[in-house]
Design a protein around this motif. Structure first.
Motif: not given
Lengths: 388, 296
Positions: B15-20, B22-27, B75-78, B114-120
């Motif tokens: 589930x963490x894999x999927x959440x990450x 999603x978070x990266x793609x969403x970001x 985004x991770x929670x989403x 990736x998520x961190x970087x894209x989220x600034x």
């Protein structure tokens, strides 16, 4: 970048390195994995063979299931008290999404098979494994020396059979209730391509050597070593070339194993075979033997008693699966075909045999009969001795 | 007992894999949307304080904002919630993971970066470099020292927080590519040395731990953390994998490394080298450019 986060990161990583080092050292202190040694039960019967009397040779059929007109790839194991448990996959056709794995129980006291039960389908497998399963394939039943029943089965999430992986369930009450399925991770590439077909061999530490095979890109044999709790310990490549599959293994000695393979589509139409002298860790190159193979599964079994020798069930033809035969060999001797089972009247398939030792000096053979039924043959040493 | 305790671990890992993912793609999607809107506004002549120039757009990557696009945890929670949505006999993450299999720890770490970087959530690298220079000046470090091991460490440290898509990360991509090639060819060929089987022993984990020490010394805290996390995830069987290589590498990681290396190669071929900038480490990243961010 400020100094405070940097210092925190440094601390975090140093702590991580320290924890990993401690865990690693603790793991190093555990007993090292030794070469597998075959359990005594795999070498000789736990019961003395019954005195040779009237030979037994009885053919019966497991009860058909209307919802599964096409059945295949049966497997069988003993239960306590002389009962038997068989499994196979059935559905509208092999590889269809409605294929499920069915179980049936042989009642020793009644000398008959009970009704088949739909044991697991792709929906249940999907729920238990937590990931999409598109279809189910070969099952393998096995009772370990502690009496626990294991069922290994093939699941496909992506593509055809080359997208398979192996899952496992177990039962502590002779098949009454079962654990949830879990996957065995056997390959690095998306865990694709590993299937199971033949029964495992018990080893001395309580685990098993499960013969598997790989079908993704190349076809080759693989021994998966599991511990007594069904956890994967390691895998051994079987040096079977790139066109051999469905290994069937038997024990020659406490570290001597022999394997027989179904050939793929590119090699000579012969059964392939090789040996291991270190409990399956390393294998000699696989070579064709004299017996033919039309690219169909074979089964091998060490005979009752202490004299050694093997039984081999196979299709005695280079092209067709319409007949099934039994061959025997003595230690160091050649294979001798001793019996050919009656073919299916319409000339269709008799294939995919599974052999186990029963109580006394009995043997049990199940196989696919015309893809419509699973046949069960009981025979004994007395019957074998009388064969020419 | 231990096995019973850890039974939920692979489930949580999936589930963490999927959440990450999603978070990266969403970001990425939200960032692209944001940049696109600003670009359209600038084209329409209604420049505002945030969207006046390409430089400002790029710079916005390194400025954490207040919207959902700048909140990685949200985004991770989403992603986690989406992963539990029932679809058929399983949930959404189960459908996705049927195709990707268990993801390795480095992949999860890269997805989070990736998520961190894209989220600034990374500060601009130029400001980090400026601070480093100020620190060096304050410590009266001589030019000689800077040009020796200190310079190597400083250079590596400056690169340490480049976003995962940065061209400066080409050496680690080469490592993933070589490792994947070695692993997959030997494991799938059925012949020759079985490199994958080596992963059942502890030796690769010790070597990785040694690499973590080296990377930590060199100031590559992100890679050091990835190495340590990989070893721990294997030791604790967090993903359910028994083989070390299943925790260290996966086809998604190898595939993305190949794609990025090929892209970098194409850019190197088609673009003339200009000036004396150290292009190996700092140049060629269209998204970050000279504004490659440093983690805050």
């Amino acid at each position: 970048m400020t100094d405070r986060p940097n210092a925190a990161r440094r601390r975090f990583i140093v702590i991580g390195i320290g924890v990993a080092t401690v865990i690693g050292l603790w793991r190093e202190l555990q007993p090292a994995l030794s070469e597998p040694r075959v359990a005594p039960i795999a070498l000789r019967s736990e019961q003395q063979p019954a005195p040779a009397g009237e030979p037994t040779f009885i053919v019966s059929f497991l009860q058909a299931v209307p919802e599964a007109p096409s059945v295949h790839a049966s497997t069988i194991t003993r239960l306590t008290g002389g009962d038997l448990l068989a499994a196979w996959f059935g559905g509208s056709r092999e590889g269809a999404q409605d294929v499920a794995i069915y179980l049936a129980r042989w009642d020793h006291s009644q000398q008959s098979w009970g009704p088949a039960k739909r044991w697991i389908d792709r929906g249940a497998a999907t729920r238990e494994l937590g990931r999409e399963v598109k279809k189910l394939g070969n099952p393998v039943l096995h009772q370990d020396p502690a009496g626990r029943i294991w069922l290994y089965f093939t699941t496909v999430s992506v593509g055809g059979w080359s997208g398979s992986s192996i899952s496992v369930k177990h039962s502590d009450d002779d098949g009454g209730t079962w654990s949830a399925a879990r996957r065995l991770i056997t390959t690095p590439f998306l865990n694709l391509g590993t299937l199971v077909r033949n029964s495992p061999i018990d080893i001395a530490d309580g685990g098993v050597l499960l013969p598997c095979y790989h079908e993704f890109l190349r076809k080759y044999g693989l021994i998966v070593r599991l511990d007594r709790d069904g956890r994967l310990v390691t895998c051994y490549a079987m040096n079977s070339g790139t066109d051999a599959l469905q290994p069937a293994i038997a024990a020659e000695s406490d570290q001597g194993l022999v394997a027989f393979y179904r050939r793929g589509g590119r090699t000579a139409p012969r059964i392939l075979s090789n040996r291991s002298s270190d409990g399956g860790a390393t294998w000699t190159p696989a070579e064709p033997i004299v017996l033919p193979n039309p690219s169909s599964s074979v089964a091998v079994l060490r005979r009752h008693g202490d004299r050694g020798g093997f039984l081999l069930a196979f299709n005695p033809d280079e092209q067709r699966r319409d007949r099934l035969a039994l061959a025997v060999t003595e230690p160091g001797g050649d294979w001798r075909v001793v019996h050919t089972f009656d073919p299916v009247p319409d000339g269709t398939e008799s294939s995919y045999p599974t052999l186990i030792r029963g109580t006394g000096d009995e043997y049990h053979l199940t196989y696919t009969w015309g893809r419509t039924e699973i046949a069960h043959v009981r025979f004994d040493e007395a019957w074998l001795e009388r064969l020419p | 007992m231990i096995a019973a305790i850890w039974l939920p671990a692979p489930w949580a890992w999936s589930h963490l894999s999927f959440a990450l993912l999603v978070a990266a793609v969403a970001a990425a999607g939200l960032q692209a949307w944001s940049l696109g809107c600003r670009w359209l506004r600038s084209r329409g002549g209604s420049e505002d304080a945030d969207g006046g120039s390409v430089d400002q757009m790029s710079e916005s990557l390194s400025k954490p904002g207040r919207g959902i696009a700048n909140r990685p945890l949200v985004l991770l929670v989403v992603g986690l919630v989406l992963g539990f949505l029932p679809v058929g006999a399983t949930d959404l993450s189960g459908h996705w993971l049927a195709y990707t299999g268990e993801l390795s720890f480095p992949t999860l770490a890269y997805l989070w970066l990736v998520t961190l970087a894209l989220c600034g959530r990374m500060t601009d690298r130029s400001s980090a470099t400026k601070k480093a220079e100020e620190r060096i000046a304050a410590e009266s470090v001589t030019a000689t020292r800077i040009s020796s091991s200190g310079a190597i460490r400083r250079t590596l440290a400056a690169r340490s927080a480049d976003p995962p898509w940065s061209d400066s990360r080409w050496p680690e991509r080469i490592v993933w590519l070589l490792l994947g090639t070695l692993l997959y060819t030997t494991a799938l060929s059925g012949q020759g040395p079985d490199f994958y089987r080596w992963g059942y022993a502890s030796t690769p984990s010790w070597l990785t731990l040694l690499a973590a020490v080296g990377l930590h010394w060199a100031g590559r805290w992100d890679l050091a953390a990835i190495a340590v996390g990989t070893v721990l995830s294997w030791q604790l069987r967090l993903s359910g994998a028994v083989n070390f290589w299943d925790c260290a590498i996966d086809p998604l990681l190898v595939g993305s490394s190949v794609v990025m290396l090929l892209g970098q190669l194409v850019r190197v071929i088609i673009r003339p080298v200009v000036g004396a900038t150290d292009h190996r480490f700092y140049d060629g990243d269209s998204a970050a450019g000279d504004k490659s961010p440093e983690l805050a």
